[in-house]
Design a protein around this motif. Structure first.
Motif, mmCIF file in Angstrom:
data_model
loop_
_atom_site.group_PDB
_atom_site.id
_atom_site.type_symbol
_atom_site.label_atom_id
_atom_site.label_comp_id
_atom_site.label_asym_id
_atom_site.label_seq_id
_atom_site.Cartn_x
_atom_site.Cartn_y
_atom_site.Cartn_z
ATOM 1 N N ARG A 120 3.060 1.640 -6.452
ATOM 2 C CA ARG A 120 2.072 2.314 -7.295
ATOM 3 C C ARG A 120 1.498 3.488 -6.536
ATOM 4 O O ARG A 120 1.686 3.620 -5.322
ATOM 5 N N SER A 121 0.779 4.301 -7.238
ATOM 6 C CA SER A 121 0.199 5.492 -6.619
ATOM 7 C C SER A 121 -0.830 5.097 -5.570
ATOM 8 O O SER A 121 -1.692 4.241 -5.814
ATOM 9 N N PHE A 122 -0.730 5.740 -4.440
ATOM 10 C CA PHE A 122 -1.701 5.479 -3.375
ATOM 11 C C PHE A 122 -3.100 5.915 -3.792
ATOM 12 O O PHE A 122 -4.100 5.330 -3.368
ATOM 13 N N HIS A 123 -3.188 6.934 -4.636
ATOM 14 C CA HIS A 123 -4.496 7.459 -5.038
ATOM 15 C C HIS A 123 -5.197 6.525 -6.010
ATOM 16 O O HIS A 123 -6.430 6.440 -6.017
ATOM 17 N N THR A 124 -4.440 5.800 -6.833
ATOM 18 C CA THR A 124 -5.056 4.873 -7.782
ATOM 19 C C THR A 124 -5.233 3.477 -7.203
ATOM 20 O O THR A 124 -6.107 2.735 -7.646
ATOM 21 N N ASP A 125 -4.392 3.111 -6.237
ATOM 22 C CA ASP A 125 -4.476 1.776 -5.632
ATOM 23 C C ASP A 125 -4.235 1.904 -4.135
ATOM 24 O O ASP A 125 -3.142 1.616 -3.640
ATOM 25 N N PRO A 126 -5.234 2.344 -3.379
ATOM 26 C CA PRO A 126 -5.019 2.618 -1.947
ATOM 27 C C PRO A 126 -4.781 1.384 -1.101
ATOM 28 O O PRO A 126 -4.237 1.487 -0.007
ATOM 29 N N LEU A 127 -5.123 0.189 -1.593
ATOM 30 C CA LEU A 127 -4.975 -1.018 -0.775
ATOM 31 C C LEU A 127 -3.607 -1.672 -0.942
ATOM 32 O O LEU A 127 -3.031 -2.157 0.026
ATOM 33 N N HIS A 128 -3.083 -1.717 -2.150
ATOM 34 C CA HIS A 128 -1.864 -2.486 -2.425
ATOM 35 C C HIS A 128 -0.811 -1.645 -3.138
ATOM 36 O O HIS A 128 -0.066 -2.154 -3.978
ATOM 37 N N SER A 129 -0.740 -0.371 -2.812
ATOM 38 C CA SER A 129 0.181 0.504 -3.538
ATOM 39 C C SER A 129 1.625 0.335 -3.099
ATOM 40 O O SER A 129 2.539 0.652 -3.856
ATOM 41 N N ALA A 130 1.861 -0.126 -1.846
ATOM 42 C CA ALA A 130 3.217 -0.189 -1.272
ATOM 43 C C ALA A 130 3.902 1.167 -1.341
ATOM 44 O O ALA A 130 5.121 1.264 -1.463
ATOM 45 N N ALA A 131 3.100 2.235 -1.240
ATOM 46 C CA ALA A 131 3.650 3.589 -1.376
ATOM 47 C C ALA A 131 4.597 3.936 -0.243
ATOM 48 O O ALA A 131 5.455 4.811 -0.397
ATOM 49 N N TYR A 132 4.477 3.264 0.889
ATOM 50 C CA TYR A 132 5.360 3.565 2.007
ATOM 51 C C TYR A 132 6.813 3.202 1.707
ATOM 52 O O TYR A 132 7.731 3.656 2.402
ATOM 53 N N LEU A 133 7.024 2.373 0.661
ATOM 54 C CA LEU A 133 8.388 2.032 0.259
ATOM 55 C C LEU A 133 8.962 3.028 -0.751
ATOM 56 O O LEU A 133 10.086 2.856 -1.215
ATOM 57 N N GLY A 134 8.187 4.063 -1.079
ATOM 58 C CA GLY A 134 8.665 5.039 -2.043
ATOM 59 C C GLY A 134 9.906 5.772 -1.576
ATOM 60 O O GLY A 134 10.800 6.072 -2.375
#
Length: 557
Positions: free
Chosen positions: A29-43
């Motif tokens: 999910r977007s890091f900006h909308t969910d900074p705790l559990h976005s898992a954005a590093y797997l993008g």
């Protein structure tokens, strides 16, 4: 559909692959909308897995330039699958095309009747990662940990390495491979410095280009670091990731090694500086020597089609491990115990680490000998050699310390549900830990030797500086003394000249005789010379007289 030549199982395979891709996309999910559990590093990994077949990539050419290329019909084995059986030897199946491997996905609903040891060799492609991940339902974070060097143009969020509780079932090994130039060459420290800088630049470019890898590039080797020690000795560092996967009543050990099946040396980020131009055509790998324990009666391995070719260049030892694995193993034991199955991987790692450490020890001792024999000509820049070796040793020591801690945790977890394997695992674990502790202590000794060498250079430089300062002080003292002599000679004469004003009868300007000036100047000059040359003696006499006068005054009082 069969009559038209279309495989009816293709839609099923594609569905499983797509589900595996979408399962990762759904976690991000977007890091900006969910900074705790976005898992954005797997993008980045998700973007990599979405690459389509036949994608035209870019790769680092032999000249170090990014050039667009199209996929060619070049396939290298990426998956080596050993089917383990307690009643017979292992059955090896090598897959060089992802289409053939994808047919195994159809059996994913059920469980195979044997345990497995699976090697992944070299750089991946999106198709290969999706196929392997979908078959074993591998957590995507395991792939991310092995590919942590790929920022892919975005910021590094520093998520690797992760906490031990978040890196379950994954063990990472750093394997060095020694490279020789074939002839002994001297390169200055400035030349080595330039080569190291250029090698780092080329390595970053090579790793960035793996993101756009094509199907044809899968199976080529990955290099993590290139250590340039001298003009004729280099060391390539690569990694191995080991993952334990449970499959109902059986298990699979997945071993992903950076080394693929390369027929050239272009994957090595060799510098293109003045002293190292075109060295890829002359590089030779140092073999890694490991064997059964002494007095072991295990039969020697024989591989079909093997023949000696003394004219060929030496192949990288790590690249031979997946296809020629298990010569030192008891396969019956390995089929039942996951630790026994990968014991040879650790043995290879320890042997490669030991040979690299022996090489570093030799280089450090040679540098120490040069330092001791050149005390009169110590070069402070030689400290850089000791610092460079020390930084490598510290990194490897930290790796071994982490590995020792990881072994205890992971192998306990691997055998938790198998009481019958506990005794064997503890024995093997004790052997592995003994080797790793020995290597760790050797690394500490080499680090101490580097520090001693650095101190010796600093000491020699300090001694040279002290000697230079002493010589300069002696010269200054001599000059000062000569100045004092001239001062004590000419100052009285100047004083007399100014007093008498040169008004002498002989010069026609006065009534005084010039001999009066001579009779006064000569005794005064003699007194000044005595005071300069016998200054210490006069000081001692004066002190003695002052002491006597003081004693008489005190007595009279």
């Amino acid at each position: 559909m069969a009559a038209s030549g279309v495989d009816p199982d293709i839609p099923v395979i594609e569905t499983k692959l797509e589900e595996y891709k979408l399962s990762l996309r759904g976690k991000i999910r977007s890091f900006h909308t969910d900074p705790l559990h976005s898992a954005a590093y797997l993008g980045n990994l998700s973007h990599f897995l979405q690459q389509k077949r036949g994608h035209s990539g870019r790769f680092l050419s032999q000249q170090g330039l990014n050039q667009s290329v199209h996929p060619v019909n070049e396939y290298k084995p990426f998956v080596y699958e050993y089917a383990l059986s307690t009643q017979a030897g292992p059955e090896l199946t090598a897959y060089d095309k992802v289409e053939r491997y994808n047919t195994t996905l159809l059996n994913n609903a059920g469980d195979t009747e044997h345990n497995e040891l699976v090697f992944l060799a070299g750089r991946p492609s999106a198709e290969w990662l999706c196929a392997v991940g979908a078959r074993y339902q591998i957590d995507h974070r395991i792939f991310h940990q092995h590919l942590n060097f790929l920022p892919w143009g975005q910021k590094d969020w520093f998520t690797v390495p992760t906490l031990p509780s978040r890196a379950r079932n994954v063990i990472r090994l750093c394997v060095p491979s020694i490279l020789f130039m074939g002839e002994r060459r001297y390169v200055s420290r400035d030349g080595l410095k330039d080569a190291r800088r250029d090698s780092e630049r080329r390595l970053r470019e090579s790793l960035r280009n793996i993101q756009q890898s094509t199907v044809a590039e899968a199976g080529r080797s990955i290099g993590r670091r290139l250590n340039i020690h001298t003009g004729d000795i280099l060391a390539l560092e690569q990694e191995i990731s080991i993952c334990f996967v449970e499959r109902k009543d059986h298990w699979t050990v997945l071993v992903w090694t950076d080394s693929g099946q390369d027929t050239d040396f272009d994957f090595i980020p060799a510098p293109k500086t003045k002293h190292f131009a075109a060295i890829a055509d002359r590089l030779e790998f140092c073999p890694v020597f490991f064997e059964n324990a002494l007095l072991a009666n295990a039969p020697s391995c024989q591989f079909p089609g093997e023949h000696s070719n003394h004219g060929a260049r030496s192949k990288q030892p790590l690249s031979s491990l997946p296809g020629k694995y298990g010569c030192t193993l008891d396969w019956a034991q390995a089929a039942a115990n996951p630790l026994s199955a990968i014991q040879e991987v650790f043995t290879f790692h320890a042997a490669a680490e030991l040979q690299y450490l022996n090489m570093l020890d030799k280089l450090i001792n040679e540098q120490m000998s040069e330092t001791e024999s050149a005390q009169e000509e110590a070069d402070i820049s030689s400290i850089l050699d000791f610092d460079y070796a020390k930084s490598i040793l510290l990194r490897h020591h930290a790796h071994l310390q982490d590995l020792l801690e990881k072994l205890e945790i992971e192998f306990t977890r691997w055998n938790r549900s198998r009481p019958e394997n506990q005794a064997i695992s503890q024995e093997l674990l004790g052997t592995l830990k003994t080797d790793l502790v020995y290597l760790s202590n050797r690394l500490l000794s080499a680090i101490s030797l580097c520090e001693a060498g650095r101190s010796a250079v600093m000491s020699n430089v300090s001694v040279q500086e002290s000697q230079r300062s002493s010589r300069e002080a002696t010269l200054v003292a001599g000059l000062t003394k000569a100045t004092h002599r001239l001062t004590f000679i000419f100052l009285p004469l100047s004083l007399l000249t100014s007093v008498f004003g040169m008004n002498f009868r002989q010069l026609g300007q006065g009534t005084l005789s010039i001999w009066l000036w001579v009779s006064i100047a000569l005794p005064l000059l003699a007194v000044c010379i005595v005071m300069v040359e016998r200054r210490s003696y006069l000081r001692m006499v004066a002190g003695s007289w002052v002491g006597r006068i003081g004693d008489r005054i005190s007595k009279s009082i």
